[in-house]
Design a protein around this motif. Structure first.
Motif, short mmCIF file in Angstrom:
data_model
loop_
_atom_site.label_atom_id
_atom_site.label_comp_id
_atom_site.label_asym_id
_atom_site.label_seq_id
_atom_site.Cartn_x
_atom_site.Cartn_y
_atom_site.Cartn_z
N MET A 226 0.85 -1.17 0.00
CA MET A 226 0.00 0.00 0.00
C MET A 226 0.90 1.23 0.00
SD MET A 226 -2.95 1.09 2.76
CE MET A 226 -3.99 -0.28 2.37
N ASP A 227 0.63 2.15 -0.92
CA ASP A 227 1.47 3.33 -1.00
C ASP A 227 1.13 4.31 0.13
OD1 ASP A 227 -0.93 4.40 -1.87
OD2 ASP A 227 -0.10 5.36 -3.63
N LYS A 228 1.98 5.30 0.28
CA LYS A 228 1.86 6.25 1.39
C LYS A 228 0.53 7.00 1.38
CE LYS A 228 4.04 10.27 3.38
NZ LYS A 228 4.54 11.54 2.96
N ASP A 229 0.09 7.45 0.21
CA ASP A 229 -1.16 8.22 0.13
C ASP A 229 -2.37 7.38 0.54
OD1 ASP A 229 0.12 10.52 -0.63
OD2 ASP A 229 -0.30 10.26 -2.77
N ARG A 230 -2.42 6.15 0.09
CA ARG A 230 -3.55 5.28 0.45
C ARG A 230 -3.54 4.94 1.94
NH1 ARG A 230 -6.28 2.25 -3.95
NH2 ARG A 230 -5.44 3.08 -5.87
N LYS A 231 -2.36 4.74 2.47
CA LYS A 231 -2.25 4.45 3.90
C LYS A 231 -2.71 5.66 4.72
CE LYS A 231 0.99 2.44 7.17
NZ LYS A 231 2.34 1.94 7.37
N GLU A 232 -2.31 6.84 4.29
CA GLU A 232 -2.72 8.07 4.96
C GLU A 232 -4.24 8.27 4.83
OE1 GLU A 232 -1.73 12.74 4.38
OE2 GLU A 232 -0.03 11.35 4.38
N ALA A 233 -4.78 8.01 3.65
CA ALA A 233 -6.22 8.14 3.43
C ALA A 233 -6.99 7.16 4.31
CB ALA A 233 -6.56 7.90 1.96
N LEU A 234 -6.48 5.96 4.47
CA LEU A 234 -7.12 4.97 5.32
C LEU A 234 -7.18 5.46 6.76
CD1 LEU A 234 -8.32 2.11 5.57
CD2 LEU A 234 -6.00 1.29 5.95
N GLN A 235 -6.06 6.02 7.24
CA GLN A 235 -6.02 6.51 8.62
C GLN A 235 -6.99 7.68 8.82
OE1 GLN A 235 -4.42 5.14 11.17
NE2 GLN A 235 -5.27 6.67 12.55
N VAL A 236 -7.01 8.61 7.88
CA VAL A 236 -7.92 9.76 7.98
C VAL A 236 -9.37 9.31 7.92
CG1 VAL A 236 -8.68 11.87 6.81
CG2 VAL A 236 -6.25 11.42 7.09
#
Length: 56
Positions: free
Chosen positions: A1-11
């Motif tokens: 999972m790339d950084k943006d998707r991981k960040e989107a998941l957390q948000v």
């Protein structure tokens, strides 16, 4: 999972949890609401990234 998707998941997780805390969403609706929140967050992140690439 790339950084943006991981960040989107957390948000998206945090937003959905806040919606549950404020009783905007019930825990039983989590499965319905979370994918929509995640898609909106992903779209916002990708638009922001596109604007950064364009130099805006």
């Amino acid at each position: 999972m790339d950084k943006d998707r991981k960040e989107a998941l957390q948000v998206a997780k945090e937003l959905t949890a806040k919606f549950i805390e404020t009783r905007t969403v019930s825990p039983s609706n989590f499965a319905e609401v979370f994918p929509s929140v995640y898609r909106v967050v992903c779209a916002a992140i990708s638009v922001d990234a596109d604007q950064d690439k364009a130099g805006k």
